[in-house]
Scaffold this motif. Structure first.
Motif: not given
Lengths: 358, 499, 326
Positions: A145-146, A151-154, A253-257
């Motif tokens: 998750l982290a 990734n999502a953040l970036s 973001a959800g998809s990366y997480i």
């Protein structure tokens, strides 16, 4: 009826001729009006089954040549051999769905193989340190998750190109994995691992069933909730999604997480499958990409889909397994995968050029 | 809406425009391109904030509108752009973002499609192929889906922006029926169209706009289309067009029996030095494809092309450029100027050999020539290194022309060169065209703006359904005659009674 | 309704950011020379340049060409490996070293030709086309080396020319660095100064405009992918000469860092274009960081984490203020 006939009634000022601007060549009026995408539809329809036909042909070929190919034991083996690849492929598929198909500007997650390696290392290291299954699983999933969150953040907040952001994250993951394992194989033994290696219902190994379960959860979510519809819209036509009031960043973001979480799951499966965390997870990166892109060939609309990815993973697994049974060198497998990718992409890009956007 | 003013830089897009729409009516809004219609609509959508003026709905004055506020007020917009996901099914595209309207208690794809089919049948009386994807539909069918989507939101005021531009007559009939039903339910529609016959057919009142102002309010049932046309046309427009005083010389480009089925066939014409040859035709007439084939973008399959009397093959844009043919494409921002590059890099892009020595670029020579071109064409910029992105539309168009001047092109193919530029820039582009002709260049001008064609051309060719149907001399032709030739392929002598 | 009024927000990134990478490099040099006494010595620096930088630089130069043309070449590693394989096989077959080197480069050209066919001929996205090539190349190496066994030049019969390519110096400077210098200057002249470079720039940033200006878009792309693979195969020849062997798949190790270096390098350009000086700075930055971390006692594993974080920070720098990528 032709397009112009509607104009015949409208004799007016000179401005009547100002027509909507067509980015591409407009189709001739006759074809556009009389055959609503028939020729294109027929061609696409054929191609939509090409993937499935290829899969069936391969299975039939092996089944005829090697009697043991279609035994439950071997099917279970194929499934568990495909599990890690398949789970990672599912994660990448989600990213491709919300990111769109443009590889450079669109969605891609190169860090998935790195996540796998790091997650496996976390699991095995904690296991060696004497922690129980629950703690190991929790820490491993949290790791995934982290990474996904980073990734999502970036990608959404810092707006780094996904290709590059996930490349950097991949390096970080690979480094942390080495720090944990010191480039050695970390063995692991736990009740959970034994349980995963057991044969479950239908005589299928539990590892393989985890893949099927993950696919089922994602497939149901994408098909029977608005989430799926919206995720495809976000990737397929962001302007349309924004106009429909959808928060694009949330989906991306959800998809990366979720992809990161699946990387964590894949880590646990890989430890279970090998009874250890081993180095070399980075080699998974390209097969994962291949799986997700091949999966498009199994989709009716030639878009990334979780079902397609599952089939692609099994397809590649069956190919490798069948070659093994036939004593054909496994060295061919990569080459055939490469040729398949090129064929799929060649066909889909050809179709995409024909199927002009509105 | 009253006394709206909006300026963009030096352009005054709205100059005290007012629009009053009675509830429950269909209100037409007409005007030439650049008259301010679309800016007015953007103000209503909350996309553009006016510099002055106020907006009232139901007698209550409103503050500045935002897109959200407009939505809350129940104002829906149906644009020419179709915002639909190409790989979605009809049902999915229709209910995207409002899935509950299509299928309560969980999302059932079958239910979405059935409900979508029901709505399409109810509103427009059409049925689409089962399970069809948006990308498989015709643009007209996509437009219908888009309109249905807007109707789902249960709006009070619907703004139709050229909704019929790509619809067939049967679909138009259904659309008008639907608008009639909306009216019967007490909804208000604002209807923007170039097709005055449509306006006459469905509108209760019409506002005519010109130069950023509302110039007339008429009842279409008592005022004929001819009168509305007169109101729309700007009388000052004649000054826009400078006549060049070159006499056409030797043939520069001659085409015989050119064909690229199914787009066009058997096209023959000759373009002379110092001549401006106009070309027009509706979407699908083949005029666009003809122009593309002359620049090697989609080569013709049969026929003969001669440049300066020598037969040539135009198999690629590179081949066309080698024949000194220049192209000013319609989509300026995507195909004309390279927005990511600077002025210098843009202007020398088609003539790099002339600016290089031993394969290396001579920047000093580049800069010199580019500075000359900037002065010559009066491009408003900070210098040769300025980013093209920062220029206005008209100045960007001059950069495209400068690119071909640097190449010393002799044949210019201009595809809608004045789309999206303001009136002042238009005038400059026309002067440029005249000057090119005077310097002996041969110019083929494809345009849908008939006034423009009549103003700058020496001769005008009209295409209809893939064939050249007529040739006109501007001094002996009216825009109505050109229009008649474009829409019906005939050379009508008197068009006033054709409608 | 077009919204072009609304997108006037695209502002160029502040020029300050252009100094981000040089500053980072300077900072790295200062910090490590303070922390690790052996860092700023001539022998260490030459060691870093020869061992960490030279090969990465050559592969990154190849990558920069394709990035400048608007794509990427995931098969640079394959070209490295196939170049190395062809080179070593020819030497083992008893041919002179210069012929072997020629054959090695030709193997690279062949790889590039295949990519060019896919990208320029069949219009397949470079990312996926070169991914396919990478897979096929992997199979090819497995098939020729029986699953990935290194191929050694027999120790007794190592030609002196091979040893010279691997370890020799000219005027006291290692040959590998001369090669980097020549390739870098050549690629820089090509991209920044030549007429062809301008065409690459146009094709890479605005392919449509390039086409509508009569530029030979397909030919430009084809040349770029052939050149990229040919340059990469030179790195393969150097590797083989260094270890007197062909080691399968060793080229892929350079792939990710070369992409990183090329994109880090774009931050050096005001208009964010791929450029050779920027790429070289990126390679130096990555090389010195891993060396410095090693010298201050971080093990190889933490170096990986460190360089990953560094690439991340560099990207952050390169993308800050950039709003037009979405």
């Amino acid at each position: 009826m032709s397009l112009e006939s509607s104009f015949e009634s409208s004799l007016a000022a000179s401005q009547a001729l100002h027509l909507p601007r067509a980015g591409r060549q407009a189709p001739p009026p006759e074809a556009a009006a009389s055959a609503p995408g028939l020729s294109r539809g027929a061609l696409a329809g054929l191609l939509r089954f090409a993937g499935l036909l290829a899969l069936l042909a391969v299975v039939a070929f092996f089944a005829v040549r090697v009697p043991s190919f279609l035994t439950p034991g071997n099917i279970g083996l194929i499934l568990s051999q495909s599990a890690v690849l398949g789970i990672l492929g599912l994660g990448l598929t989600l990213v491709l769905i919300t990111g769109g198909s443009d590889v450079i500007r669109g969605g891609i997650d190169l860090s998935l193989a790195g996540t796998l390696g790091l997650a496996a290392a976390v699991f095995a290291t904690l296991n060696q340190a004497g922690y129980g299954d629950a703690a190991c699983v929790a820490a491993t999933l949290a790791t995934g998750l982290a990474v996904g969150a980073l990734n999502a953040l970036s990608v959404t907040w810092l707006r780094i190109l996904p290709l590059l952001a996930t490349l950097a994250v991949m390096n970080i993951c690979a480094g942390l994995e080495l720090v944990l394992t010191e480039n050695t194989t970390v063995p692991a033994a736990a009740p959970l691992i034994d349980a995963l290696n057991l044969a479950g219902p239908f005589d299928l190994p539990v590892i393989g069933l985890v893949l099927v379960a993950a696919w089922l959860v994602l497939a149901v979510t994408l098909r029977f909730t608005p989430v799926g519809l919206r995720a495809y819209a976000v990737g397929g036509h962001p302007e349309a999604a924004r106009a429909a009031g959808i928060a694009l960043n949330r989906y991306v973001a959800g998809s990366y997480i979720v992809a990161g979480l699946l990387g964590g799951v894949a880590g646990i499966l890989s430890v279970a499958f090998l009874n250890a965390a081993t180095s070399g997870s980075a080699d998974m990166l390209l097969p994962v990409i291949a799986t997700a892109f091949l999966g498009r060939m199994f989709s009716r609309r030639l878009v990334p889909s979780v079902t397609g990815t599952l089939l692609a993973a099994v397809f590649l697994g069956a190919l490798a397994n069948g070659f093994q049974l036939l004593h054909v060198s496994s060295y061919w497998v990569n080459g055939i995968e490469g040729a398949l990718i090129l064929a799929v992409v060649g066909v889909t890009s050809g179709l995409a050029q024909r199927g002009a956007r509105p | 809406m009253r006394g709206l003013v909006k300026t963009f830089g030096p352009t005054r897009a709205l100059d005290g425009a007012s629009l009053t729409v009675a509830p429950g009516t269909v209100h037409g809004l007409v005007g030439q391109n650049g008259a301010g219609k679309s800016t007015l609509i953007k103000v209503l959508a909350g996309l553009v904030a006016p510099d002055a003026g106020d907006i009232e709905v139901g007698g209550t004055p409103l503050g500045p509108l935002t897109p959200r506020r407009a939505e809350e007020l129940g104002i829906a917009f149906i644009h020419q752009d179709r915002l639909l996901v190409p790989t979605a099914t009809v049902g999915e595209a229709l209910f995207l973002g409002q899935e509950r309207l299509g299928s309560r208690h969980g999302l059932w794809r079958g239910r979405l499609e059935r409900r979508a089919a029901g709505l399409l049948d109810r509103f427009f009386g059409i049925s689409l192929p089962k399970g069809a994807l948006i990308q498989d539909l015709t643009t007209a069918q996509q437009q219908i889906v888009q309109i249905t989507r807007a109707l789902l939101a249960d709006p009070k005021i619907i703004v139709f922006d050229e909704p019929t531009a790509s619809l067939s007559r049967r679909e138009v009939d259904h659309l008008f029926d639907a608008i009639g039903q909306l009216k019967a339910h007490g909804l208000t529609s604002i209807y923007i169209s170039h097709y005055l016959a449509e306006i006459e057919r469905i509108c209760d009142a019409v506002t005519v706009m010109r130069n950023g102002r509302d110039v007339a309010h008429v009842d279409p049932r008592t005022t004929g289309t001819a009168e509305i046309t007169r109101l729309m046309v700007d009388r000052d427009v004649k000054d826009l067009f400078p006549r060049h005083n070159a006499t056409p010389g030797a043939p520069a480009l001659s085409v015989s029996g050119l064909a690229a089925p199914p787009a066009f066939r058997d096209v023959s014409f000759t373009l002379h030095r110092g001549e401006v040859l106009g070309l027009t035709g509706l979407l699908g007439s083949g005029a666009k494809e003809l122009v593309r084939s002359l620049f090697g973008l989609s080569p013709a399959r049969a026929g003969r092309i001669e440049v300066d009397g020598r037969p040539v093959r135009l198999g690629s844009p590179g081949a066309a450029v080698r024949q000194a043919i220049a192209m000013v494409p319609e989509d300026r921002r995507a195909q004309g100027v390279a927005l990511a590059l600077g002025m210098r890099e843009n202007m020398t892009l088609a003539s790099l050999p002339a600016f290089s020595r031993f394969g290396f670029i001579d920047r000093a020579r580049e800069r010199l020539r580019v500075s000359q071109l900037i002065d010559e064409l009066k491009i408003k910029t900070s210098g040769p290194e300025a980013a093209v992105r920062t220029l206005s539309g008209g100045n960007q168009q001059k950069v495209v022309i400068a690119k071909w001047l640097a190449r010393q092109s002799r044949i210019y193919v201009l595809d809608e060169p004045t789309v999206g530029v303001d009136v002042a820039a238009k005038a400059e582009i026309y002067r440029l065209i005249a000057r090119l002709a005077e310097q002996g260049a041969a110019i083929l001008l494809l345009s849908a703006d008939l006034d423009e064609l009549l103003g700058v051309s020496d001769r005008i060719l009209v295409m209809y359904r893939g064939e050249l149907v007529s040739e006109h001399i501007p001094s002996e032709t009216t825009s109505a005659q050109l229009l008649a030739a474009s829409v019906s392929g005939t050379r009508a002598e008197d068009t006033a009674h054709v409608a | 309704m077009s919204l072009d009024i609304l997108d006037s927000r695209r502002t160029a990134a502040p020029d300050l950011l252009r100094f981000g990478v040089p500053l980072a490099l300077a900072l790295v040099l200062v910090v490590f020379s303070l922390l690790a006494p052996g860092f700023l010595t001539l022998s260490n620096i030459v060691g870093v340049l020869v061992n960490n930088v030279a090969l990465a630089a050559i592969v990154s130069i190849a990558m920069t060409l394709t990035v400048a043309s608007g794509g990427t070449d995931l098969s640079v590693g394959t070209a490295v490996d196939l170049g190395s394989l062809a080179f070593v096989s020819t030497i083992i077959a008893g041919q002179p070293v210069w012929i072997a080197a020629l054959i090695g480069v030709l193997a690279g050209v062949g790889t590039g030709l295949f990519n060019a066919l896919l990208i320029a001929g069949l219009s397949i996205t470079p990312f996926l086309a070169t991914l396919g090539t990478l897979f096929i190349g992997h199979s090819l190496q497995q098939l020729t080396t029986d699953g990935g066994n290194p191929v050694y030049v027999p120790t007794g019969s190592i030609p002196p020319a091979l040893a010279f390519i691997g370890h020799g110096s000219v005027l006291g400077v290692p040959l590998a660095l001369w090669l980097v210098a020549v390739l870098a200057i050549g690629a820089w002249l090509l991209l920044a100064k030549s007429r062809f470079g301008r065409e690459v720039l146009a094709v890479g940033t605005e392919p449509q405009v390039a086409l509508y200006s009569g530029l030979p878009v397909r030919a430009v792309l084809a040349f770029i992918y052939i050149a990229s693979a040919a340059i990469a195969s030179i790195a393969g020849i150097l590797i083989s000469a260094n270890v007197n062997a062909y080691v399968p798949y060793s080229g892929n190790a350079y792939l990710l860092n070369s992409i990183g270096a090329a994109f880090i390098g774009t931050s050096l350009s005001r208009t964010r274009r791929a450029n050779i000086p920027g790429t070289l700075l990126g390679v130096l930055l990555l090389g010195f960081v891993s060396n410095g971390l090693l010298l201050i006692g971080w093990n190889f594993y933490w170096q990986q984490v460190g360089s990953g974080l560094l690439i991340f920070l560099a990207l952050l720098l390169a993308f800050t203020g950039r709003r037009d990528t979405a």
